[in-house]
Design an enzyme around this catalytic site. Sequence first.
Site, PDB file in Angstrom:
ATOM      1  N   ARG A 104       0.733  -4.403   1.524  1.00 60.15           N
ATOM      2  CA  ARG A 104       1.848  -3.870   0.446  1.00 60.15           C
ATOM      3  C   ARG A 104       1.043  -3.506  -0.760  1.00 60.15           C
ATOM      4  O   ARG A 104       0.378  -4.662  -1.466  1.00 60.15           O
ATOM      5  CB  ARG A 104       2.693  -5.051   0.218  1.00 60.15           C
ATOM      6  N   THR A 108       3.063  -0.940  -6.403  1.00 59.89           N
ATOM      7  CA  THR A 108       4.352  -0.310  -5.982  1.00 59.89           C
ATOM      8  C   THR A 108       5.056  -0.975  -5.052  1.00 59.89           C
ATOM      9  O   THR A 108       6.635  -0.682  -4.762  1.00 59.89           O
ATOM     10  CB  THR A 108       4.098   0.948  -5.539  1.00 59.89           C
ATOM     11  N   ASP A 200       1.906 -16.163  -0.741  1.00 51.27           N
ATOM     12  CA  ASP A 200       1.064 -15.350   0.023  1.00 51.27           C
ATOM     13  C   ASP A 200       0.855 -15.820   1.523  1.00 51.27           C
ATOM     14  O   ASP A 200      -0.220 -16.328   1.383  1.00 51.27           O
ATOM     15  CB  ASP A 200       0.148 -14.435  -0.687  1.00 51.27           C
ATOM     16  N   ASP A 203      -2.912 -14.811   2.458  1.00 47.10           N
ATOM     17  CA  ASP A 203      -3.804 -15.543   1.885  1.00 47.10           C
ATOM     18  C   ASP A 203      -3.900 -17.138   2.195  1.00 47.10           C
ATOM     19  O   ASP A 203      -5.077 -17.697   2.385  1.00 47.10           O
ATOM     20  CB  ASP A 203      -3.628 -15.436   0.216  1.00 47.10           C
TER      21      ASP A 203
HETATM   22  O1  LIG Z   1       8.675  -6.632   3.217  1.00 42.86           O
HETATM   23  P1  LIG Z   1       7.628  -6.501   2.190  1.00 42.86           P
HETATM   24  O2  LIG Z   1       7.949  -6.291   0.810  1.00 42.86           O
HETATM   25  O3  LIG Z   1       6.869  -5.371   2.825  1.00 42.86           O
HETATM   26  O4  LIG Z   1       6.425  -7.566   2.020  1.00 42.86           O
HETATM   27  C1  LIG Z   1       5.997  -8.289   3.297  1.00 42.86           C
HETATM   28  C2  LIG Z   1       4.522  -8.108   3.622  1.00 42.86           C
HETATM   29  O5  LIG Z   1       3.776  -8.483   2.581  1.00 42.86           O
HETATM   30  C3  LIG Z   1       2.858  -9.419   3.277  1.00 42.86           C
HETATM   31  O6  LIG Z   1       1.421  -8.605   3.740  1.00 42.86           O
HETATM   32  P2  LIG Z   1       0.648  -8.333   2.675  1.00 42.86           P
HETATM   33  O7  LIG Z   1       0.771  -6.961   1.960  1.00 42.86           O
HETATM   34  O8  LIG Z   1       0.384  -9.533   1.699  1.00 42.86           O
HETATM   35  O9  LIG Z   1      -0.768  -7.961   3.678  1.00 42.86           O
HETATM   36  P3  LIG Z   1      -1.499  -9.386   4.302  1.00 42.86           P
HETATM   37  O10 LIG Z   1      -0.767  -9.640   5.573  1.00 42.86           O
HETATM   38  O11 LIG Z   1      -2.831  -8.495   4.689  1.00 42.86           O
HETATM   39  O12 LIG Z   1      -2.056 -10.403   3.251  1.00 42.86           O
HETATM   40  C4  LIG Z   1       3.515  -9.753   4.494  1.00 42.86           C
HETATM   41  O13 LIG Z   1       2.740 -10.516   5.393  1.00 42.86           O
HETATM   42  C5  LIG Z   1       4.298  -8.578   4.955  1.00 42.86           C
HETATM   43  O14 LIG Z   1       3.597  -7.702   5.658  1.00 42.86           O
HETATM   44  O1  LIG Z   2       6.817 -13.723  -0.686  1.00 41.42           O
HETATM   45  C1  LIG Z   2       5.834 -13.030  -0.004  1.00 41.42           C
HETATM   46  C2  LIG Z   2       6.384 -11.662  -0.047  1.00 41.42           C
HETATM   47  C3  LIG Z   2       5.607 -10.759   0.385  1.00 41.42           C
HETATM   48  N1  LIG Z   2       4.430 -11.101   1.182  1.00 41.42           N
HETATM   49  C4  LIG Z   2       4.026 -12.390   1.047  1.00 41.42           C
HETATM   50  O2  LIG Z   2       3.051 -13.021   1.801  1.00 41.42           O
HETATM   51  N2  LIG Z   2       4.958 -13.344   0.521  1.00 41.42           N
HETATM   52 MG   LIG Z   3      -0.764 -10.931   1.916  1.00 40.11          MG
END
Ligand SMILES: O=P(O)(O)OC[C@H]1O[C@H](OP(=O)(O)OP(=O)(O)O)[C@H](O)[C@@H]1O
Ligand SMILES: O=c1cc[nH]c(=O)[nH]1
Ligand SMILES: [Mg+2]
Length: 209
Positions: A104, A108, A200, A203
């Site tokens: 994400r 944006t 997160d 993370d």
């Molecule tokens: O519903 P949304 O607003 O799209 O957010 C949710 C997304 O955000 C996080 O991923 P992230 O972008 O942090 O990637 P990661 O899993 O690599 O940390 C999570 O694991 C989802 O995939």
């Molecule tokens: O709360 C949140 C939202 C998006 N992605 C995450 O990992 N945590």
């Molecule tokens: Mg993430």
Amino acid sequence: MGNVFVLDHPLIQHKLTFIRDKNTGTKEFRELVDEVAMLMAFEITRDLPVKEVEIDTPVTSTSTKVLAGKKIGLVPILRAGLGMVDGVRKLIPAAKVGHVGLYRDPETLKPVEYYIKLPSDISERELIVIDPMLATGGSANDAIHSLKKRGAQHIRLMCLVAAPEGVEVIKKEHPDVDIYLAAMDEKLNEEGYIVPGLGDAGDRLFGTK
Ligand SMILES: O=P(O)(O)OC[C@H]1O[C@H](OP(=O)(O)OP(=O)(O)O)[C@H](O)[C@@H]1O
Ligand SMILES: O=c1cc[nH]c(=O)[nH]1
Ligand SMILES: [Mg+2]
């Protein structure tokens, strides 16, 4: 319209409390996410078809049931979805696993796809899209569109924690997709994080903060 199931079994609620707690370290966080994924898989697979077979017990012959061979596919959204795959696979070892890589954009909040690799027969499989977080819904929405574009017909979505905003997006865009959650949270904050949430997920699973 797709159904939303909140799987609030006491064991799931208990473990989710420690997953949410900011003082829970990476090792324990990972173990708890794995355990909750397994418990959720137990509920999600409740409607799998079974068929009768004849077997011999040490005592007698009997008619009993086995899974009727429905093909399952698990599709974790990278990275954080990976934390839930092994828990589900413990219960469904024959499932094939596809991967959708999305992150994400922090400015944006829009998803950016960087990888996709799926089993060749996804159109024949009951797919479970896996991501701990359903926040704005952008990532799950994109992943589901990608799967449908490639022929997927039967999709369920499995998340630990969702915001109402994300659930609404999936219900509107994909009314054929049932959603399974461990908890429905209150809202999103200004940065698009789920409140109260768990932070997160990627993370915390991989220790990258
Ligand atoms: O519903 P949304 O607003 O799209 O957010 C949710 C997304 O955000 C996080 O991923 P992230 O972008 O942090 O990637 P990661 O899993 O690599 O940390 C999570 O694991 C989802 O995939
Ligand atoms: O709360 C949140 C939202 C998006 N992605 C995450 O990992 N945590
Ligand atoms: Mg993430």
